[in-house]
Design a protein around this motif. Structure first.
Motif, PDB file in Angstrom:
ATOM      1  N   GLN A   1       0.672  -1.150  -0.207  1.00 50.83           N
ATOM      2  CA  GLN A   1       0.691  -0.047   0.073  1.00 50.83           C
ATOM      3  C   GLN A   1       0.614   1.372  -0.365  1.00 50.83           C
ATOM      4  O   GLN A   1       2.231   1.219   0.663  1.00 50.83           O
ATOM      5  CB  GLN A   1      -0.979   0.544   1.100  1.00 50.83           C
ATOM      6  CG  GLN A   1      -1.795  -0.916   1.391  1.00 50.83           C
ATOM      7  CD  GLN A   1      -2.459  -1.161   2.774  1.00 50.83           C
ATOM      8  OE1 GLN A   1      -2.492  -0.725   3.924  1.00 50.83           O
ATOM      9  NE2 GLN A   1      -2.917  -1.754   3.037  1.00 50.83           N
ATOM     10  N   THR A   2       0.221   2.295  -0.762  1.00 52.18           N
ATOM     11  CA  THR A   2       0.837   3.534  -0.654  1.00 52.18           C
ATOM     12  C   THR A   2       0.464   5.007   0.088  1.00 52.18           C
ATOM     13  O   THR A   2      -1.106   4.765  -0.577  1.00 52.18           O
ATOM     14  CB  THR A   2       1.273   3.893  -2.525  1.00 52.18           C
ATOM     15  OG1 THR A   2       2.320   2.801  -3.003  1.00 52.18           O
ATOM     16  CG2 THR A   2       2.488   5.131  -2.225  1.00 52.18           C
TER      17      THR A   2
ATOM     18  N   THR B   1       0.730   8.641   0.138  1.00 52.57           N
ATOM     19  CA  THR B   1       0.861  10.294  -0.975  1.00 52.57           C
ATOM     20  C   THR B   1       0.176  11.512   0.230  1.00 52.57           C
ATOM     21  O   THR B   1      -0.831  11.165  -0.357  1.00 52.57           O
ATOM     22  CB  THR B   1       1.142   9.613  -2.011  1.00 52.57           C
ATOM     23  OG1 THR B   1       0.858   8.481  -3.010  1.00 52.57           O
ATOM     24  CG2 THR B   1       1.251  10.999  -2.387  1.00 52.57           C
TER      25      THR B   1
ATOM     26  N   GLY C   1      10.714   5.122   1.468  1.00 55.88           N
ATOM     27  CA  GLY C   1      10.033   6.157   1.003  1.00 55.88           C
ATOM     28  C   GLY C   1      11.306   7.415   1.191  1.00 55.88           C
ATOM     29  O   GLY C   1      11.677   6.693   2.591  1.00 55.88           O
TER      30      GLY C   1
ATOM     31  N   GLY D   1       6.970  11.433   2.624  1.00 54.18           N
ATOM     32  CA  GLY D   1       6.328  10.298   1.964  1.00 54.18           C
ATOM     33  C   GLY D   1       6.802  11.039   0.137  1.00 54.18           C
ATOM     34  O   GLY D   1       7.444  11.751  -0.264  1.00 54.18           O
ATOM     35  N   PRO D   2       6.645   9.744  -1.359  1.00 51.36           N
ATOM     36  CA  PRO D   2       5.187   8.982  -0.385  1.00 51.36           C
ATOM     37  C   PRO D   2       5.935   7.660   0.267  1.00 51.36           C
ATOM     38  O   PRO D   2       6.915   7.703   0.567  1.00 51.36           O
ATOM     39  CB  PRO D   2       5.049   7.948  -1.562  1.00 51.36           C
ATOM     40  CG  PRO D   2       5.475   9.796  -3.030  1.00 51.36           C
ATOM     41  CD  PRO D   2       6.610   9.513  -1.870  1.00 51.36           C
ATOM     42  N   TYR D   3       4.899   7.200   1.046  1.00 50.31           N
ATOM     43  CA  TYR D   3       5.462   5.985   1.757  1.00 50.31           C
ATOM     44  C   TYR D   3       5.130   4.331   1.232  1.00 50.31           C
ATOM     45  O   TYR D   3       3.682   4.166   1.514  1.00 50.31           O
ATOM     46  CB  TYR D   3       4.756   5.886   3.512  1.00 50.31           C
ATOM     47  CG  TYR D   3       5.694   7.337   3.829  1.00 50.31           C
ATOM     48  CD1 TYR D   3       6.124   7.461   4.564  1.00 50.31           C
ATOM     49  CD2 TYR D   3       3.835   8.380   4.339  1.00 50.31           C
ATOM     50  CE1 TYR D   3       7.259   8.969   5.258  1.00 50.31           C
ATOM     51  CE2 TYR D   3       4.506  10.204   4.927  1.00 50.31           C
ATOM     52  CZ  TYR D   3       5.842   9.575   5.211  1.00 50.31           C
ATOM     53  OH  TYR D   3       6.388  10.907   5.517  1.00 50.31           O
ATOM     54  N   THR D   4       5.849   3.662   1.502  1.00 52.96           N
ATOM     55  CA  THR D   4       5.703   2.081   0.966  1.00 52.96           C
ATOM     56  C   THR D   4       5.157   1.368   2.133  1.00 52.96           C
ATOM     57  O   THR D   4       6.335   1.235   2.547  1.00 52.96           O
ATOM     58  CB  THR D   4       6.293   2.202  -0.614  1.00 52.96           C
ATOM     59  OG1 THR D   4       6.239   2.955  -1.362  1.00 52.96           O
ATOM     60  CG2 THR D   4       5.847   0.357  -0.799  1.00 52.96           C
TER      61      THR D   4
ATOM     62  N   THR E   1       5.133  -2.736   2.841  1.00 54.71           N
ATOM     63  CA  THR E   1       4.663  -3.364   2.879  1.00 54.71           C
ATOM     64  C   THR E   1       4.764  -4.301   3.751  1.00 54.71           C
ATOM     65  O   THR E   1       5.041  -4.970   4.566  1.00 54.71           O
ATOM     66  CB  THR E   1       6.377  -4.379   1.437  1.00 54.71           C
ATOM     67  OG1 THR E   1       6.070  -3.139   1.067  1.00 54.71           O
ATOM     68  CG2 THR E   1       6.121  -5.549   1.055  1.00 54.71           C
TER      69      THR E   1
ATOM     70  N   THR F   1      -1.306  -0.872  -4.166  1.00 52.49           N
ATOM     71  CA  THR F   1      -0.552  -0.900  -5.350  1.00 52.49           C
ATOM     72  C   THR F   1      -0.229  -2.261  -5.574  1.00 52.49           C
ATOM     73  O   THR F   1       0.061  -2.841  -6.883  1.00 52.49           O
ATOM     74  CB  THR F   1       0.671  -0.501  -5.058  1.00 52.49           C
ATOM     75  OG1 THR F   1       1.777  -1.059  -4.223  1.00 52.49           O
ATOM     76  CG2 THR F   1       0.561   0.806  -5.372  1.00 52.49           C
TER      77      THR F   1
END
Length: 244
Positions: A82-83, A85, A135, A139-142, A144, A176
């Motif tokens: 997920q991302t 932003t 990230g 941000g953006p922060y990913t 996982t 994503t």
């Protein structure tokens, strides 16, 4: 008198905190990796002033792509990605993240990825290793997901913003990659072993030789990416002893 046996928590080899024993490493094989299949931050770190080459992390689970004979990240399951932003250019304020009914403490508008990860790990339903946040600061922060959420289609996080400055600042959230059973049929879904060492490579390279560990003792919690031995299918490499 009784003699206490020597014990140590030191890493057996530099860069391999996941390796529990050197027994079996003589069976390592030389393989070629398809670098186009590995992701920045998750699998490798970028070159810098102090690290002139990109570097793959040791301990990555690998599978062999049938069509090319090259090795890529093992893909028996797909982890949710997920991302988050930040939009509108805030100059101050905070935000919180809610996951499955639990809400983090306030996080600064320009927090680092590590600070966001720490906030998530403070939730009662998120343990260390359940999520990796990457990230830039602000941000953006990913996000996982792994650990207990390995291969699961987890609920999307939500956010509550208390930003100041900027123009209608907000946070947009996107899934994503949905978690679940991987659909790979190219051979990478068959577990072959672990990348034994860190491997340096130049930007622009598409292939690199590397040592594949096919036998040994592994501390699963210390691998660089989420891995669940119970997901390894019949016919895959099972020449490992795991600490989970």
């Amino acid at each position: 008198m009784d003699i206490q046996p020597y014990t140590s928590t030191e890493t057996l080899a530099v860069g391999r905190p996941w390796l529990m024993s050197m027994l079996g490493i003589e069976a390592n094989q030389s393989v070629t990796l398809d670098l186009t299949q590995f992701d920045e931050n998750l699998h490798w770190t970028e070159a810098s002033k102090y690290q002139p080459e990109r570097k793959l992390k040791s301990g990555i689970p690998l599978g062999k792509v049938s069509a090319t004979g090259l090795f890529a990240p093992y893909s028996a399951v797909t982890n949710e990605v997920q991302t988050l932003t930040v939009t509108g250019g805030p100059t101050g304020g905070t935000f919180t993240i809610t996951f499955d009914g639990q809400t983090t403490a306030a996080v600064a508008y320009n927090a680092t990825a590590a600070q966001v990860q720490t906030a998530l790990e403070g939730l009662s339903n998120v343990n260390p290793g359940d999520v990796t946040v990457t990230g830039n600061a602000g941000g953006p922060y990913t996000l996982t997901w792994g650990g207990q959420y390995l291969g699961e289609n987890v609920s999307s996080v939500t956010t509550t913003e208390s930003f100041t400055g900027g123009t209608t600042p907000d946070i947009t959230i996107a899934t994503t990659t949905a978690g679940g059973t991987a659909t790979a049929t190219d051979g990478s879904q068959v577990f072959a072993g672990f990348l034994f060492t860190e491997v340096a490579f130049h930007p622009g390279a598409t292939k690199v030789a590397a040592p594949l560990m096919v036998h040994g003792q592994i501390d699963v919690a210390k691998l660089p990416v989420a891995f669940d031995p119970t997901d390894v299918a019949d016919g895959s490499n099972t020449q490992f002893v795991y600490k989970v």
